[in-house]
Design a protein around this motif. Structure first.
Motif, short mmCIF file in Angstrom:
data_model
loop_
_atom_site.label_atom_id
_atom_site.label_comp_id
_atom_site.label_asym_id
_atom_site.label_seq_id
_atom_site.Cartn_x
_atom_site.Cartn_y
_atom_site.Cartn_z
N ARG A 1 7.45 -5.87 -1.29
CA ARG A 1 7.24 -5.99 0.11
C ARG A 1 7.27 -3.80 -0.07
N ASP B 1 6.89 -11.18 -2.58
CA ASP B 1 7.86 -10.63 -1.66
C ASP B 1 6.88 -10.31 -1.23
N SER C 1 8.16 -9.03 2.50
CA SER C 1 8.78 -8.69 3.58
C SER C 1 8.39 -7.43 4.20
N TYR C 2 7.97 -6.81 4.66
CA TYR C 2 8.76 -6.12 5.35
C TYR C 2 7.10 -5.08 4.88
N LEU D 1 8.73 -13.85 5.58
CA LEU D 1 9.26 -13.07 4.68
C LEU D 1 9.38 -13.27 3.60
#
Length: 109
Positions: A63, A89, A91-92, A100
């Motif tokens: 992330r 993960d 995400s971002y 995500l």
């Protein structure tokens, strides 16, 4: 050692590539947290390739990095071979990666 937690250490691609080499054949690590390290596509690709060889890691947190679609594709491709991975993960990260959080649960036979 079952967990690597080096989030927020700015290891960037260079550090991710070095880490990828060490986890290739490691049989004890099950969780890796590389959150917010400035890792881009090059590091993402290296980590993806290492996950093809490693089947003990089940949670991988990437992330808040700079991984784009090329790095994400390498990571996802590794999941076609790696049967142990449960959570990745991403995400971002960059380029509005279309997922995500990828959860893959192994089906019981």
């Amino acid at each position: 050692l079952t967990t690597i937690n080096i989030g927020k250490n700015r290891i960037e691609d260079r550090g991710a590539i070095a880490l990828a080499k060490t986890i290739n054949n490691n049989k004890s690590i099950i969780t890796i947290n590389l959150r917010d390290n400035g890792i881009g596509d090059e590091g993402g690709r290296a980590l993806g390739h290492s996950l093809v060889k490693n089947n003990t890691i089940i949670i991988f947190n990437l992330r808040d990095n700079k991984i784009g679609n090329k790095g994400a594709k390498a990571l996802l491709s590794s999941l076609e071979v790696n049967n142990a991975m449960v959570i990745v993960d991403l995400s971002y990260n960059l380029e509005k990666i279309n997922f995500l959080l990828l959860r893959r649960k192994r089906m019981k036979t």
